[in-house]
Design a protein around this motif. Sequence first.
Motif, short mmCIF file in Angstrom:
data_model
loop_
_atom_site.label_atom_id
_atom_site.label_comp_id
_atom_site.label_asym_id
_atom_site.label_seq_id
_atom_site.Cartn_x
_atom_site.Cartn_y
_atom_site.Cartn_z
N ASP A 26 -5.08 21.16 12.82
CA ASP A 26 -6.07 20.23 12.26
C ASP A 26 -5.50 18.82 12.19
OD1 ASP A 26 -7.88 22.27 11.97
OD2 ASP A 26 -7.37 22.65 9.87
N ILE A 27 -4.19 18.72 12.00
CA ILE A 27 -3.49 17.45 12.03
C ILE A 27 -2.75 17.35 13.37
CG2 ILE A 27 -1.70 16.02 10.97
CD1 ILE A 27 -4.14 16.33 9.20
N ARG A 28 -3.04 16.30 14.14
CA ARG A 28 -2.37 16.13 15.43
C ARG A 28 -1.05 15.40 15.29
NH1 ARG A 28 -6.30 13.12 19.32
NH2 ARG A 28 -4.62 13.47 20.82
N THR A 29 -1.06 14.33 14.50
CA THR A 29 0.15 13.53 14.33
C THR A 29 0.19 12.94 12.93
OG1 THR A 29 -0.89 11.51 15.17
CG2 THR A 29 0.28 12.88 16.77
N LEU A 30 1.40 12.60 12.48
CA LEU A 30 1.62 12.00 11.17
C LEU A 30 2.43 10.72 11.31
CD1 LEU A 30 2.83 15.11 9.10
CD2 LEU A 30 0.62 13.96 8.88
N GLY A 31 2.24 9.83 10.36
CA GLY A 31 3.09 8.66 10.22
C GLY A 31 3.28 8.37 8.75
N ILE A 32 4.49 8.01 8.36
CA ILE A 32 4.74 7.72 6.94
C ILE A 32 5.56 6.44 6.84
CG2 ILE A 32 6.90 9.03 6.69
CD1 ILE A 32 5.73 10.06 3.98
N ASP A 33 5.36 5.70 5.76
CA ASP A 33 6.13 4.49 5.52
C ASP A 33 6.35 4.34 4.02
OD1 ASP A 33 7.38 2.07 6.71
OD2 ASP A 33 5.99 1.05 5.37
N VAL A 34 7.43 3.69 3.66
CA VAL A 34 7.73 3.41 2.25
C VAL A 34 8.25 1.98 2.14
CG1 VAL A 34 10.09 4.35 2.39
CG2 VAL A 34 8.91 4.26 0.18
N GLU A 35 7.83 1.30 1.09
CA GLU A 35 8.20 -0.09 0.87
C GLU A 35 8.40 -0.31 -0.63
OE1 GLU A 35 8.44 -2.68 3.09
OE2 GLU A 35 8.05 -1.34 4.79
N PRO A 36 9.18 -1.33 -1.00
CA PRO A 36 9.28 -1.68 -2.42
C PRO A 36 7.92 -2.10 -2.96
CG PRO A 36 10.94 -2.83 -1.10
CD PRO A 36 9.99 -2.21 -0.14
N ALA A 37 7.65 -1.81 -4.21
CA ALA A 37 6.37 -2.19 -4.84
C ALA A 37 6.45 -3.65 -5.29
CB ALA A 37 6.06 -1.27 -6.00
N LEU A 38 6.53 -4.54 -4.31
CA LEU A 38 6.64 -5.97 -4.54
C LEU A 38 5.63 -6.69 -3.65
CD1 LEU A 38 10.53 -6.28 -4.41
CD2 LEU A 38 9.10 -6.34 -6.47
N PRO A 39 5.14 -7.85 -4.08
CA PRO A 39 4.21 -8.59 -3.21
C PRO A 39 4.84 -8.89 -1.86
CG PRO A 39 4.21 -9.49 -5.43
CD PRO A 39 5.34 -8.51 -5.38
N LEU A 40 4.02 -8.87 -0.82
CA LEU A 40 4.49 -9.22 0.52
C LEU A 40 4.59 -10.74 0.62
CD1 LEU A 40 5.05 -7.62 3.19
CD2 LEU A 40 2.78 -8.37 3.94
N PRO A 41 5.71 -11.26 1.12
CA PRO A 41 5.81 -12.72 1.29
C PRO A 41 4.66 -13.27 2.12
CG PRO A 41 7.95 -11.68 1.60
CD PRO A 41 6.94 -10.57 1.51
N ASP A 42 4.22 -14.47 1.79
CA ASP A 42 3.05 -15.06 2.44
C ASP A 42 3.23 -15.20 3.95
OD1 ASP A 42 1.79 -15.27 0.02
OD2 ASP A 42 2.27 -17.40 -0.28
N ASP A 43 4.44 -15.54 4.39
CA ASP A 43 4.63 -15.73 5.83
C ASP A 43 4.50 -14.41 6.59
OD1 ASP A 43 6.98 -14.84 4.60
OD2 ASP A 43 8.27 -15.80 6.08
N ILE A 44 4.93 -13.31 5.98
CA ILE A 44 4.78 -12.00 6.63
C ILE A 44 3.32 -11.56 6.57
CG2 ILE A 44 5.50 -9.59 6.61
CD1 ILE A 44 8.18 -10.51 5.52
#
Length: 201
Positions: free
Chosen positions: A98-116
Amino acid sequence: MSEMAPMGVRVGCRMIRQGDEAHLLPAEARSIAARQPAMRQASGAGRWIAHRLLAELGVDDVAVLRTPSGAPAWPDGITGSLAHDDEMAVAAVAPVGDIRTLGIDVEPALPLPDDIFALVATPADRTNPADRDLAGRILFSAKEAVYKAVYPLDGEVLGYEDITVDLNTGRATTKTGHRARFVYCAAPRVAVLAFVDGEAR
């Protein structure tokens, strides 16, 4: 994240610790070119989680090698994904079906800089009603996770501008015509699990 994941998907996390590189199986250690201790510790932490999740599926003592593209190579019949930031590693695995592929990501719970944020966001993206302070970070993480989920389908390299994300509906599309769904949490870290189901293009 485990409670939000689709049925059959197993998810785990671990704080990266000194000495985690010892969890790499010999073949895994050889497949990872990075020599920096922090990178090898993160890889070991992620694979420590992956080995345990795979064992829950009845797959034991299998090396999760790093491919030339940088993606992990999963056993036949299994899809999965690994990610880490500076402090935490995460992994997700599932039987292909039922699931063909997965992707996972983790990041700090901080605002993303405006330039990024300016590089990541497009006019077609939808971020409301996501947490206003973390909307950019969640968007960034969602695009990372979606890319990991769709890359195995055709090997196409995509930029942030090639992935359109709707945080309201938990859906994303790519310029290559793939559709993915995702779930996310924002505490204690931003983590996104993306998946392509068996019927999606």
